[in-house]
Design a protein around this motif. Sequence first.
Motif, mmCIF file in Angstrom:
data_model
loop_
_atom_site.group_PDB
_atom_site.id
_atom_site.type_symbol
_atom_site.label_atom_id
_atom_site.label_comp_id
_atom_site.label_asym_id
_atom_site.label_seq_id
_atom_site.Cartn_x
_atom_site.Cartn_y
_atom_site.Cartn_z
ATOM 1 N N VAL A 82 0.807 -1.225 0.000
ATOM 2 C CA VAL A 82 0.000 0.000 0.000
ATOM 3 C C VAL A 82 0.834 1.266 0.000
ATOM 4 C CG1 VAL A 82 -1.972 -1.121 1.099
ATOM 5 C CG2 VAL A 82 -0.231 -0.034 2.522
ATOM 6 N N SER A 83 2.123 1.177 0.367
ATOM 7 C CA SER A 83 2.940 2.386 0.406
ATOM 8 C C SER A 83 4.412 2.018 0.337
ATOM 9 C CB SER A 83 2.655 3.184 1.687
ATOM 10 O OG SER A 83 3.154 4.489 1.602
ATOM 11 N N LEU A 84 5.194 2.860 -0.364
ATOM 12 C CA LEU A 84 6.639 2.674 -0.493
ATOM 13 C C LEU A 84 7.334 4.024 -0.300
ATOM 14 C CD1 LEU A 84 6.942 0.336 -3.603
ATOM 15 C CD2 LEU A 84 8.087 -0.068 -1.435
ATOM 16 N N VAL A 97 5.025 -0.776 3.216
ATOM 17 C CA VAL A 97 3.937 -1.251 4.060
ATOM 18 C C VAL A 97 3.091 -2.233 3.275
ATOM 19 C CG1 VAL A 97 1.811 -0.605 5.239
ATOM 20 C CG2 VAL A 97 3.838 0.818 5.490
ATOM 21 N N LEU A 98 2.909 -3.431 3.848
ATOM 22 C CA LEU A 98 1.949 -4.401 3.332
ATOM 23 C C LEU A 98 0.689 -4.274 4.170
ATOM 24 C CD1 LEU A 98 4.466 -7.346 2.987
ATOM 25 C CD2 LEU A 98 3.399 -6.149 1.094
ATOM 26 N N GLY A 99 -0.468 -4.088 3.526
ATOM 27 C CA GLY A 99 -1.620 -3.591 4.252
ATOM 28 C C GLY A 99 -2.672 -4.572 4.688
ATOM 29 N N HIS A 100 -2.509 -5.861 4.440
ATOM 30 C CA HIS A 100 -3.553 -6.823 4.775
ATOM 31 C C HIS A 100 -3.849 -6.843 6.270
ATOM 32 C CE1 HIS A 100 -5.716 -10.655 5.046
ATOM 33 N NE2 HIS A 100 -5.863 -10.608 3.739
ATOM 34 N N LYS A 101 -5.148 -6.949 6.639
ATOM 35 C CA LYS A 101 -5.527 -6.885 8.061
ATOM 36 C C LYS A 101 -4.792 -7.887 8.922
ATOM 37 C CE LYS A 101 -10.107 -4.838 8.441
ATOM 38 N NZ LYS A 101 -11.521 -5.070 8.787
ATOM 39 N N SER A 102 -4.802 -9.148 8.505
ATOM 40 C CA SER A 102 -4.223 -10.190 9.353
ATOM 41 C C SER A 102 -2.762 -10.466 9.022
ATOM 42 C CB SER A 102 -5.034 -11.485 9.214
ATOM 43 O OG SER A 102 -5.018 -11.931 7.871
ATOM 44 N N ASP A 118 11.978 -6.741 9.072
ATOM 45 C CA ASP A 118 10.632 -6.526 9.617
ATOM 46 C C ASP A 118 10.655 -5.479 10.728
ATOM 47 O OD1 ASP A 118 8.020 -6.733 10.638
ATOM 48 O OD2 ASP A 118 7.925 -8.840 10.095
ATOM 49 N N LEU A 119 9.787 -4.451 10.581
ATOM 50 C CA LEU A 119 9.644 -3.396 11.582
ATOM 51 C C LEU A 119 8.269 -3.411 12.243
ATOM 52 C CD1 LEU A 119 11.160 -0.280 9.743
ATOM 53 C CD2 LEU A 119 12.166 -1.490 11.669
ATOM 54 N N THR A 120 7.475 -4.435 11.984
ATOM 55 C CA THR A 120 6.083 -4.434 12.429
ATOM 56 C C THR A 120 5.969 -4.328 13.943
ATOM 57 O OG1 THR A 120 5.617 -5.858 10.538
ATOM 58 C CG2 THR A 120 3.857 -5.571 12.162
ATOM 59 N N GLY A 121 6.796 -5.069 14.649
ATOM 60 C CA GLY A 121 6.882 -4.947 16.105
ATOM 61 C C GLY A 121 5.553 -5.019 16.814
ATOM 62 N N ASN A 122 5.265 -4.013 17.651
ATOM 63 C CA ASN A 122 4.087 -4.019 18.519
ATOM 64 C C ASN A 122 2.889 -3.282 17.928
ATOM 65 O OD1 ASN A 122 5.536 -1.557 18.784
ATOM 66 N ND2 ASN A 122 4.451 -1.078 20.683
ATOM 67 N N LEU A 123 2.851 -3.094 16.608
ATOM 68 C CA LEU A 123 1.691 -2.444 15.996
ATOM 69 C C LEU A 123 0.427 -3.251 16.272
ATOM 70 C CD1 LEU A 123 3.052 -1.287 12.524
ATOM 71 C CD2 LEU A 123 2.245 0.186 14.381
ATOM 72 N N PRO A 124 -0.690 -2.588 16.583
ATOM 73 C CA PRO A 124 -1.930 -3.311 16.906
ATOM 74 C C PRO A 124 -2.548 -3.950 15.667
ATOM 75 C CG PRO A 124 -2.352 -0.960 16.800
ATOM 76 C CD PRO A 124 -0.872 -1.127 16.666
ATOM 77 N N LYS A 125 -3.591 -4.748 15.900
ATOM 78 C CA LYS A 125 -4.286 -5.408 14.802
ATOM 79 C C LYS A 125 -4.965 -4.376 13.916
ATOM 80 C CE LYS A 125 -5.216 -9.669 17.353
ATOM 81 N NZ LYS A 125 -6.270 -10.587 17.870
ATOM 82 N N GLY A 126 -5.225 -4.779 12.686
ATOM 83 C CA GLY A 126 -5.914 -3.902 11.762
ATOM 84 C C GLY A 126 -5.106 -3.631 10.511
ATOM 85 N N GLN A 127 -5.778 -3.196 9.484
ATOM 86 C CA GLN A 127 -5.154 -2.929 8.201
ATOM 87 C C GLN A 127 -4.343 -1.645 8.230
ATOM 88 O OE1 GLN A 127 -7.788 -3.595 4.909
ATOM 89 N NE2 GLN A 127 -6.869 -1.963 3.688
ATOM 90 N N LEU A 128 -3.220 -1.632 7.500
ATOM 91 C CA LEU A 128 -2.406 -0.435 7.335
ATOM 92 C C LEU A 128 -2.673 0.173 5.956
ATOM 93 C CD1 LEU A 128 1.013 -1.583 8.828
ATOM 94 C CD2 LEU A 128 -0.715 -0.149 9.912
ATOM 95 N N SER A 129 -2.550 1.504 5.860
ATOM 96 C CA SER A 129 -2.885 2.172 4.608
ATOM 97 C C SER A 129 -1.770 3.019 4.029
ATOM 98 C CB SER A 129 -4.120 3.061 4.808
ATOM 99 O OG SER A 129 -3.861 4.048 5.805
ATOM 100 N N SER A 130 -0.870 3.560 4.860
ATOM 101 C CA SER A 130 0.130 4.487 4.330
ATOM 102 C C SER A 130 1.251 4.716 5.329
ATOM 103 C CB SER A 130 -0.525 5.830 3.975
ATOM 104 O OG SER A 130 -1.146 6.392 5.098
ATOM 105 N N LEU A 131 2.317 5.381 4.862
ATOM 106 C CA LEU A 131 3.428 5.726 5.745
ATOM 107 C C LEU A 131 4.020 7.055 5.327
ATOM 108 C CD1 LEU A 131 6.887 4.243 4.996
ATOM 109 C CD2 LEU A 131 5.039 3.829 3.400
ATOM 110 N N ALA A 132 4.761 7.670 6.253
ATOM 111 C CA ALA A 132 5.531 8.888 5.979
ATOM 112 C C ALA A 132 6.828 8.791 6.768
ATOM 113 C CB ALA A 132 4.744 10.134 6.389
ATOM 114 N N VAL A 133 7.911 9.296 6.199
ATOM 115 C CA VAL A 133 9.231 9.211 6.824
ATOM 116 C C VAL A 133 9.836 10.603 6.906
ATOM 117 C CG1 VAL A 133 11.549 8.241 6.650
ATOM 118 C CG2 VAL A 133 9.583 6.883 5.913
#
Length: 411
Positions: A82-84, A97-102, A118-133
């Motif tokens: 969903v975002s690069l 970011v790979l955005g699939h819910k599960s 992998d930076l996913t770490g402690n992110l909560p459940k749910g779909q991801l949509s975008s990122l900014a750096v």
Amino acid sequence: MGASEDWGWVLIDGIPVTIDLTACGVGECDIPEMHYISAFSGGVGEAYFYLGTSDGFVWTSQDRGLSWSKSYERLMPDSPVVSLFANPNRSEVAVMVLGHKSRKRVLYTVDGGVYWNDLTGNLPKGQLSSLAVDLSTDALYVAGDSGVFYTVFDLTDPSVVVKWKPLGKLPTSVQDVLLDEVTDRLYVVVDGYGVFTTKTPVISDDFRILNAADLTRRETAPGGLLTVFGKTPERVTIDGSVAPLLFSDGMETQIQVPYNVHGKTISLMLSTESESREMIYPLTENSPAIFVDRGSPMVLDAATNRSIEARHPAIAGSRILVLATGLGTVEPAWPTGVPGPSDASPVVLKPVKAYLGDVLLDVKSAVLASGYIGMYVIELEVPLLAEIGVMELSLEISGVRSNRVRIHIRR
């Protein structure tokens, strides 16, 4: 919208230049309209391009899109990219970011996509949509069903472990996020509610350094100008030498890089009454950047010194003056922190090229700007047969291209 149509292809000037890079292009698919290019990024002036698809493929190009190879492997089947984000100065470093819910993931690479960490770490459940750096503070923001989260880490470290923190409370899921590094604000699109904005928690309370000409993380060069935002330093040293503080208004401070620095980075020590902070900034021999003031390029009519703008366009066949920084050393050598002389201005050591669109212009001179520190003035001739309207102007030195600015031209 599969292999027979445009969405799965890479286009240049509206013409497909690669095979279909989605699942339809590498195998059969039952629903072609579900497979398309979903994310793209590349570094400014760099060779690396990254491309993600809705079906979980990641492709990289090391030749500006002429050829593509699958990056590592299909990372997460059926999880959309969903975002690069590619580092504009070192595009072998990228985040996606790979955005699939599960099966959501935040991944990054330091080797051009050979391996993704992998930076996913402690992110909560749910779909991801975008990122900014934010490269100036190493802050990464991601958004999705659970809101906005941020972390701070070294993008060049291949073994980093991160901890994500929530950023405020929002009424529902976030569809997109945008970081404005100049105003210290984060903007988010909230599903069904519109656009929300907030102060960024990381860069508001810390030093951050940008190129003074276009306020980007563009590399600097010997003699170039940088702007410090956030805290106001009372003293700055660069590689051990005191850097001149040229301007400060409590919000930003402008400094000049000494002419005698060398290497791929410079070390800045920024000091206030209560603390000192060392920061590393990328350096190259030449890094041209045209000054932009409130969105308008600092380009003048050579005959009148009047700013080139919509009401006062450049005249085909006339000469214009372009104000820039980052052109490097001059001849004869000039001391750091001293304004350019009123006559016999030192000349830029390396040849400077200029382009109007893709047309090479006649460069009459490139010298230190009289009365200014760290600023250069380039005199150009606008071709008599130049295209009329809004055109893109850029500079180049030692193969390094500047930012592109728009100027108005008439006969």
